[in-house]
Design a protein around this motif. Structure first.
Motif, PDB file in Angstrom:
ATOM      1  N   ARG A  74      -4.955   5.169   1.524  1.00  0.00           N
ATOM      2  CA  ARG A  74      -3.744   4.974   0.709  1.00  0.00           C
ATOM      3  C   ARG A  74      -4.122   4.657  -0.739  1.00  0.00           C
ATOM      4  N   SER A  97      -5.167   7.948  -2.302  1.00  0.00           N
ATOM      5  CA  SER A  97      -4.049   8.875  -2.538  1.00  0.00           C
ATOM      6  C   SER A  97      -3.074   8.370  -3.606  1.00  0.00           C
ATOM      7  N   GLY A  98      -3.268   7.144  -4.061  1.00  0.00           N
ATOM      8  CA  GLY A  98      -2.386   6.621  -5.121  1.00  0.00           C
ATOM      9  C   GLY A  98      -1.166   5.905  -4.598  1.00  0.00           C
ATOM     10  N   VAL A  99      -1.102   5.685  -3.285  1.00  0.00           N
ATOM     11  CA  VAL A  99       0.045   4.951  -2.720  1.00  0.00           C
ATOM     12  C   VAL A  99      -0.102   3.462  -3.033  1.00  0.00           C
ATOM     13  N   TYR A 100      -1.292   2.932  -2.789  1.00  0.00           N
ATOM     14  CA  TYR A 100      -1.556   1.518  -3.079  1.00  0.00           C
ATOM     15  C   TYR A 100      -2.300   1.396  -4.403  1.00  0.00           C
ATOM     16  N   ARG A 101      -1.935   0.378  -5.148  1.00  0.00           N
ATOM     17  CA  ARG A 101      -2.669   0.099  -6.380  1.00  0.00           C
ATOM     18  C   ARG A 101      -3.782  -0.903  -6.052  1.00  0.00           C
ATOM     19  N   TYR A 134      -4.300   6.786  -9.227  1.00  0.00           N
ATOM     20  CA  TYR A 134      -3.109   5.920  -9.213  1.00  0.00           C
ATOM     21  C   TYR A 134      -2.310   6.088 -10.506  1.00  0.00           C
ATOM     22  N   ARG A 158      -2.737  13.688  -8.586  1.00  0.00           N
ATOM     23  CA  ARG A 158      -2.281  13.714  -7.186  1.00  0.00           C
ATOM     24  C   ARG A 158      -1.808  15.100  -6.752  1.00  0.00           C
ATOM     25  N   TYR A 177      -2.277  13.776   1.234  1.00  0.00           N
ATOM     26  CA  TYR A 177      -2.555  12.679   2.153  1.00  0.00           C
ATOM     27  C   TYR A 177      -1.700  12.840   3.405  1.00  0.00           C
TER      28      TYR A 177
END
Lengths: 477, 295
Positions: B45, B48-52, B66, B72, B77
């Motif tokens: 995650r 993939s840039g979901v979580y910082r 991110y 992205r 993902y």
């Protein structure tokens, strides 16, 4: 705005879009089914407005629910789109889906109204502007409330809780005015300001609104800007891992639960706060227990489990103590000084007095009836304010007001026998049958010490003093 | 090339990733393994840039995944629980993928046929395996530069697993994409991965070329006339020591020739060298570190 996101929303939500469009348009044209009167335009507008109002509560959570679902955040936050664009596009889409059916329906009804000569074109533009402002504000504000939560259910709770918050404030202040501010009631004009705390109320009133319309527009625009700034921060900086967790954001349950708990505690204190402590405690303990139960249930909804933490009960106890202190301070300061906040030098003033006569005064007038009621109505317009007789009458009434305010905070309900009532309205315009009273400057007092016969005689020189008994009406000479 | 630099991520007070560093070359398949709760999904995650991440950055060909949404565009993902909006079908999901990514229509048709999926049926009626196949169908049809697959083989039957591995290998050969796969099925990973990383106690304890790593650790079956204890092999990096009578089974890290020379000094009656598979490699790595911690 992101073109790809918008295209996807349009393609994936086309059934919803068409459904809402047809529903709103059909409802707006319903008034023309029963009668094809050109004057039906206004009913049509109101129907469309109400429908649009409703969609502004449903669409934002429906479209933004992806921020609160674990697997949806995986999909949406990994897209090659910035979060700001994602948010802006969803907001725009939500606003357009809410507004466009209203726009079309309002224009059709407006053209019919224009053809019948009922309205001018500016009125049509005004209603369209009001609709646009309403959609913008409610979409942004509801999205913001929704974003405080971490699940769809909690988001809906937040929207409901924050929408009802100004009403709660109004009720608590109303109870405070009714019970702690001598002369002012639940409907005091000082409470009018609370309406500005409610975007929903203002949106519902901008169609009418009268002279305050422009102020409403400005306040709503400010709400829209603030909501957008905060919402952007909430979504752009949002930790994706918050999805499906308990809604522990400060402005989610922690704030909402304590706000409502404290508001209800204040209400209990205000209701019972004029009694001595023992009596107060005896009467209100049941409400505290009930509130503690509600508080526990609210915490269960928040945390999804019942957890008896000493901290929670300490906070609840602190809230009780704070509310009692507020009640005590309100009593000691005569309603935080609000009971003295009337115009001490009005340009004009009107008094209506209705009260009993003392036994001695009845004997002096040889009244033997059991029921005796004095009624005086005195209007002192601006031009008579400085006349000696009127000044003297005004002094009697103002002294009665002062005494009534003092008694309000010192006398108990048990002393409330054989009392009169004094109603005062400041700064009216016009005279005789054409008097116009302003909404503000209206006060009502319980008079524990009725006016004496000597005082009534002074008043009778400039106005009629009526004395009602069981069987007749006397005019004091 | 994907570069993960000093990534740290925590949930509240719990550290999940701590200074994780590694890189994945273009055209490489990286197997991400670790015990349950090691942070594999969290790492994917973050990539993939979901979580910082709280610290560090993930760079795909020099672009931060991110902060830079355009980076992205090259990442797809596939999470362990893919999101399908209520009532969606493969056809409606196709709209989603072709709107945001460069979906290859030909590849889409090819893989749709390969997975035998009906594009008009609501995905909510699909079995777990079919839902997984749906997400893999789009993963293959989109041709990203970096494909992130979380528990990719979960719920797939052996035939589909085989087809998918074949399709993935073909895709890498044709387009040179990089893939990171997390899975507990190490046998499946062993077939396709060329590099690997073991996530353990919030950090990447081991990572590198799978073949090299496997060559660097071997199982030795030995028989001696004399009795030996583990301490007698202190000069070697013994990961596991087992003894049955006079027969010994040792797992030893190090160059096979060097180890063999060292063992010969003890005059064994027999030396057999057996290679370890990925699963054994994982177990030995994790066990040896746990033992070292306890000691």
């Amino acid at each position: 705005m992101n073109k790809n996101v918008f295209t996807y929303l349009l393609k994936s939500k086309k059934i919803l879009v068409v459904f809402l469009f047809i529903m709103n348009l059909a409802l707006m044209l319903t008034p023309y089914i029963s009668s094809m009167r050109t004057g039906n335009y206004y009913v049509s507008w109101i129907i469309g407005y109400v429908f649009m109002f409703g969609t502004c509560y449903i669409l934002p959570p429906y479209l933004l629910r992806f921020i609160q679902s674990k697997n949806a955040t995986d999909s949406y936050f990994s897209l090659p789109v910035s979060r700001r664009e994602l948010l802006n596009t969803n907001l725009l889409f939500s606003a357009l889906v809410s507004y466009c059916p209203f726009l079309v329906g309002a224009v059709i009804s407006g053209i019919i109204g224009l053809a019948g000569g009922h309205i001018e074109i500016t009125e049509l533009f005004r209603i369209l502007f009001c609709g646009l402002l309403t959609v913008a504000v409610l979409t942004l504000v509801n999205s913001l409330f929704f974003s405080f939560a971490n699940t769809l259910f909690d988001g809906m709770v937040m929207i409901a809780a924050y929408t009802a918050m100004p009403l709660m404030i109004y009720i608590v202040l109303g109870v405070f005015f009714e019970t702690h501010v001598a002369g002012m009631s639940y409907w005091s004009s000082l409470l009018d300001g609370v309406r500005y705390l409610s975007p929903a109320f203002l949106c519902g009133n901008i169609v009418g609104g009268g002279s305050k319309r422009i102020v409403y527009y400005i306040v709503l625009a400010v709400y829209a800007v603030i909501a957008y700034v905060l919402l952007s921060r909430e979504v752009v900086d949002r930790k994706a891992e918050r999805a499906e967790q308990i809604s522990d954001h400060f402005f989610a349950y922690p704030f909402v639960i304590y706000f409502y708990a404290f508001a209800i505690l204040c209400m209990i204190t205000f209701f019972w706060g004029n009694r001595n402590f023992i009596s107060f405690f005896k009467d209100s303990i049941i409400y505290y227990i009930l509130l503690l139960f509600i508080f526990t249930v609210a915490n269960f909804v928040y945390r999804r489990k019942i957890r008896f933490e000493p901290k929670t009960f300490v906070f609840f106890a602190i809230s009780i103590i704070l509310s009692l202190l507020v009640g005590l301070a309100a009593n000691k300061t005569q309603g935080f000084g609000l009971s003295r906040m009337y115009d001490h030098n009005p340009k004009s003033v009107s008094y209506v007095y209705n009260g009993p006569l003392s036994k001695e005064d009845c004997e002096e007038l040889e009244i033997k009836s059991e029921y005796v009621s004095v009624f005086v109505e005195l209007q002192i317009p601006e031009r008579l304010m400085n006349e000696p007789q009127y000044s003297e009458a005004m002094k009697i009434m103002e002294n009665s007001r002062e005494k009534a305010i003092e008694d309000y905070y010192t006398k108990s309900d048990q002393d409330r026998t054989n009392t009169g009532y004094l109603s005062i309205r400041d700064n009216f315009t016009g005279e005789g049958n054409y008097v116009h009273y302003d909404d503000s400057g209206q006060y009502g007092y319980t008079v524990y010490e009725p006016l004496s016969i000597d005082q009534l005689r002074v008043l009778s020189k400039i106005t009629q003093v009526s004395i009602y008994t069981d069987d007749k009406e006397l005019i004091l000479p | 090339m994907l570069l993960i630099e000093n990534i740290s991520k925590s949930f509240g007070e719990k550290d999940v990733l701590n200074n994780v560093c590694f890189k994945v070359e273009d055209g490489s398949i990286f197997g991400l393994v670790g015990v349950n709760g090691a942070g594999k999904s969290t790492l994917l995650r973050v990539i993939s840039g979901v979580y910082r991440p709280e610290q560090g950055e993930v760079l795909l060909n020099g672009q931060n995944t991110y902060n830079d949404p355009s980076a992205r565009k090259d990442i797809l993902y596939v999470s362990d629980d893919p999101y399908y909006p209520y009532g969606s079908t493969i056809e409606t999901m196709k709209t989603y993928y072709e709107t945001f990514y460069d979906l290859d229509e030909e590849a889409y048709k090819k893989y749709l046929q390969m997975f035998h999926l009906d594009p008009k049926i609501s995905i909510s009626n699909f079995s777990k395996g079919m839902k997984r196949q749906t997400s893999l169908l789009f993963a293959l049809a989109v041709h990203p530069k970096l494909l992130l697959l979380d528990e990719a083989f979960d719920g797939l039957d052996p035939l589909i697993r085989l087809s998918f591995k074949k399709a993935l290998a073909e895709l890498i050969e044709e387009t040179g994409i990089s893939v990171i796969i997390s899975s507990h099925s190490l046998k499946e990973l062993e077939d396709i991965c060329d590099s690997f990383g073991i996530l353990e106690d919030t950090h990447m304890s081991t990572y590198g070329d799978l073949l090299e790593s496997k060559e660097n650790i071997n199982k030795y079956q030995l028989a001696f006339t004399e009795e030996y204890g583990k301490e007698d092999f202190a000069s070697l990096d013994v990961v596991r020591f087992e003894k049955q009578g006079r027969v010994y089974q040792l797992v030893i890290r190090g160059n096979e020739e060097d180890v063999r020379t060292e063992l010969q000094k003890k005059d064994p009656l027999l030396i057999d060298v057996l290679p370890v598979n990925f699963e054994e490699l994982f177990i030995y790595e994790v066990e040896s570190r746990n033992e070292a911690e306890h000691e």
